[in-house]
Design a protein around this motif. Structure first.
Motif, mmCIF file in Angstrom:
data_model
loop_
_atom_site.group_PDB
_atom_site.id
_atom_site.type_symbol
_atom_site.label_atom_id
_atom_site.label_comp_id
_atom_site.label_asym_id
_atom_site.label_seq_id
_atom_site.Cartn_x
_atom_site.Cartn_y
_atom_site.Cartn_z
ATOM 1 N N PRO A 187 0.807 -1.228 0.000
ATOM 2 C CA PRO A 187 0.000 0.000 0.000
ATOM 3 C C PRO A 187 0.837 1.274 0.000
ATOM 4 O O PRO A 187 0.358 2.324 -0.443
ATOM 5 C CB PRO A 187 -0.852 -0.125 1.268
ATOM 6 C CG PRO A 187 -0.225 -1.189 2.088
ATOM 7 C CD PRO A 187 0.474 -2.093 1.141
ATOM 8 N N MET A 244 -9.586 2.131 -0.467
ATOM 9 C CA MET A 244 -8.601 1.054 -0.328
ATOM 10 C C MET A 244 -9.012 0.071 0.764
ATOM 11 O O MET A 244 -9.539 0.464 1.808
ATOM 12 C CB MET A 244 -7.224 1.644 0.008
ATOM 13 C CG MET A 244 -6.122 0.601 0.187
ATOM 14 S SD MET A 244 -4.452 1.317 0.241
ATOM 15 C CE MET A 244 -4.527 2.269 1.773
ATOM 16 N N ILE A 260 -2.571 -4.625 -0.542
ATOM 17 C CA ILE A 260 -3.808 -4.082 -1.095
ATOM 18 C C ILE A 260 -4.689 -5.224 -1.588
ATOM 19 O O ILE A 260 -4.282 -6.006 -2.450
ATOM 20 C CB ILE A 260 -3.524 -3.109 -2.252
ATOM 21 C CG1 ILE A 260 -2.792 -1.869 -1.733
ATOM 22 C CG2 ILE A 260 -4.822 -2.710 -2.952
ATOM 23 C CD1 ILE A 260 -2.359 -0.907 -2.825
ATOM 24 N N TYR A 303 -8.671 -1.714 -4.480
ATOM 25 C CA TYR A 303 -8.328 -0.286 -4.595
ATOM 26 C C TYR A 303 -9.084 0.290 -5.783
ATOM 27 O O TYR A 303 -8.966 -0.216 -6.908
ATOM 28 C CB TYR A 303 -6.824 -0.111 -4.812
ATOM 29 C CG TYR A 303 -6.323 1.280 -4.486
ATOM 30 C CD1 TYR A 303 -5.564 1.519 -3.355
ATOM 31 C CD2 TYR A 303 -6.608 2.364 -5.319
ATOM 32 C CE1 TYR A 303 -5.088 2.792 -3.041
ATOM 33 C CE2 TYR A 303 -6.147 3.640 -5.022
ATOM 34 C CZ TYR A 303 -5.387 3.851 -3.882
ATOM 35 O OH TYR A 303 -4.933 5.112 -3.575
#
Length: 594
Positions: free
Chosen positions: A61, A502, A509, A512
């Protein structure tokens, strides 16, 4: 009375593809009723799929802002900023105040740069002497005889003189605006290192070395821009007011129901802690106030409400539905239920197919905002009109140089090298007592908004200098990446609303989704058959161009689409439904694709 069959035969199919920016992928397909002099039908298309939401999965991230910055080569810093906001929420980090002032100054410089080069060097060409003479020679003749009401402020005696100054490459004002674009880009680089993909912007703050000299260098350029704005705003007021007088009924060009969205921008570090739980409170303290405006009325200014109301519909776009997938998020951090069509839960499943205007015809989905009853096709009006309208109605901003009154925004530009202090006022546009969002008012707001952010930047520079002088030199706060998190970021890209959503799982992640203004503005007919803003604004717009069908350039349609600022115009192809190409125009002012 004309029969429907006869009326149908009067319609001429025309297409402008590509029309503007978006890597040359935006197309406008319309049916023109030349007998009634109006557009009967319009479809907006996008022929490109990039899939950022797919390849973001599994990434660290902390890389999100570097990756999402590349979504656009025009407003990449807006994406980077929004991603950093999203990460700040996920990591629970609050940047030092000085860092937030630096980010605000960078964003102001970006607004100034992009709006300036778009308004003066691209939109302005639609109103320049060469274009008006080709499409409305009668209007040009009137412009030669019409004195400019504010000639003493901008220096152009007649409206025709203004139009000549906008001629590409050779016009005086056209060239002057290019100089301002360079200055504002330099201002951005002073704050964030590189334009348009920042090199010193991170979650937790910035890597910029803050000194008195840094802000002095920014301020010297800013004051030249402020002086320029004292000329720009009255000049555009004269030009746009002239079109209303010269072409009675022109207020209907590009007019649509007032359905505006603004997600707010430019945080106040004294209040913004980036927590979801306090998002409404610090959202109200933004220097551009968030809001959803329906029929001229402020429906909500709460970012939590704005967030939860977002819905992504498919309708006429090339994707498979994800309704049967497992949700990523069932409730927000406050315990509110999250809809399956919310960006937190979106799955992007592309399904390429042949374009069919009766079915699927674009890669753009249909973002809508749910007010509890209806899925509203909000637009951004190119950004500035929604921002100024929302800020005005909220009446929350009052920092001396800018003040929201509840019905207008007052902007005070300080004394500059050759000009005294000047106060401007943007008022909510109306026509016969009704709120007005149309082609000319979207463009007018863009001029006023440049002055607004220039004034804000003066204030932000003072705040940043005060931090430095008090010895508060820290510009970054350390953080840790959690294993699990959900977060969102809200700001305004140059041309309108921008959000990033997110979901983090196992420190990576999991989902997103960035939603910039173009999907809102260029959205297609949704699952309920409701057209998107481009389509809606062009459909039923009257045609004032004097050219016959065989030499039709579609200037009123061009002005309408470009009033939404859909990235850099670089070429137009036009043909009849039978496939015969009438005209190919390559703009001499193409600066590249986004």
């Amino acid at each position: 009375m004309t029969t429907s069959k006869e009326r149908k035969s009067d319609l001429v199919e025309m297409a402008w593809d590509p029309i503007t920016r978006i890597v040359g992928s935006l197309g406008i397909y319309a049916k023109i009723d030349f007998a009634q002099k109006k557009v009967a039908e319009c479809h907006s298309t996008s022929s490109i799929f990039r899939g950022y939401s797919i390849f973001m999965k599994g990434k660290d991230p902390r890389d999100a802002h570097f990756i999402t910055s590349r979504i656009c080569g025009i407003c990449g810093d807006n994406h980077a900023t929004c991603s950093v906001y999203t990460q700040n929420m996920a990591y629970g980090v609050r940047p030092p105040a000085l860092a937030e002032w630096i980010i605000n100054l960078g964003e102001c410089a970006e607004y100034m740069f992009d709006h300036n080069i778009y308004q003066e060097n691209l939109v302005g060409v639609d109103y320049c002497e060469k274009m008006v003479r080709e499409t409305n020679p009668g209007v040009m003749e009137l412009a030669e005889r019409t004195e400019s009401p504010h000639a003493a402020e901008h220096g152009y005696r007649t409206i025709a003189d203004i139009m000549r100054s906008l001629n590409p490459m050779e016009g005086e004002f056209y060239r002057e605006a290019l100089v301002m674009s360079r200055l504002s880009r330099e201002m951005f680089c002073l704050m964030e290192g590189r334009h348009v993909h920042p090199s010193t912007l991170y979650p937790g703050g910035v890597g910029t070395v803050a000194t008195v000299q840094l802000f002095t260098d920014y301020l010297t350029r800013l004051m030249r821009y402020v002086e320029f704005m004292k000329k720009v705003v009255p000049m555009h007021d004269d030009l746009f007011d002239f079109f209303y007088d010269a072409l009675p009924g022109y207020e209907q060009v590009g007019r649509r129901r007032v359905l505006l969205g603004c997600w707010g921008a430019l945080n106040d570090p004294a209040y913004c802690d980036f927590t979801y739980e306090n998002m409404n409170a610090w959202g109200h303290k933004m220097f551009i106030t968030p809001g959803v405006i329906v029929d001229g009325r402020l429906v909500t200014n709460d970012l939590v409400d704005i967030n939860l109301g977002m819905r992504i519909l498919l309708g006429s776009s090339y994707y498979e539905d994800w309704q049967d997938q497992e949700p990523f998020v069932t409730h927000d951090p406050l315990g509110n239920p999250v809809d399956m069509r919310h960006p937190w839960n979106q799955h992007t499943i592309p399904r390429p197919q042949k374009r069919d205007f009766k079915d699927k015809y674009s890669w753009v989905m249909s973002p809508r905002w749910f007010d509890g009853e209806n899925m509203l096709p909000l637009d951004t009006g190119g950004g500035p009109i929604a921002r100024l309208w929302s800020t005005a109605l909220n009446g929350k901003v009052d920092i001396g140089v800018v003040k929201a009154t509840g019905h207008s925004v007052r902007i005070t530009l300080p004394k500059t090298a050759t000009l005294p202090e000047k106060t401007l006022e943007w008022s909510i546009p109306q026509w016969n007592g009704e709120p007005l969002s149309n082609t000319l008012e979207r463009n007018r707001a863009r001029s006023y908004f440049q002055a607004y952010v220039a004034a804000c930047a003066v204030y932000f520079t003072e705040q940043a200098l005060d931090e430095v002088r008090r010895g508060h030199s820290q510009t970054w706060e350390p953080f840790e990446v959690p294993d699990e998190a959900i977060s969102c970021g809200f700001t305004e890209a140059v041309r309108g609303v921008l959000s990033h959503h997110m979901v983090i799982r196992n420190g990576r992640i999991a989902n997103y989704h960035p939603y910039p203004p173009t999907p809102w503005n260029a959205s297609v007919r949704d699952s309920n058959g409701v057209p998107g803003p481009y389509e809606d604004a062009v459909q039923n717009t009257p045609i004032f161009e004097e050219n016959p069908p065989g030499d039709f350039k579609g200037i009123d349609i061009m002005r309408t689409v470009r009033s939404f600022d859909p990235c850099l115009p670089c070429g137009v192809h036009m043909y009849l439904g039978g496939g015969k190409e009438l005209r190919k125009i390559h703009s001499p002012h193409a600066f590249g694709a986004s």
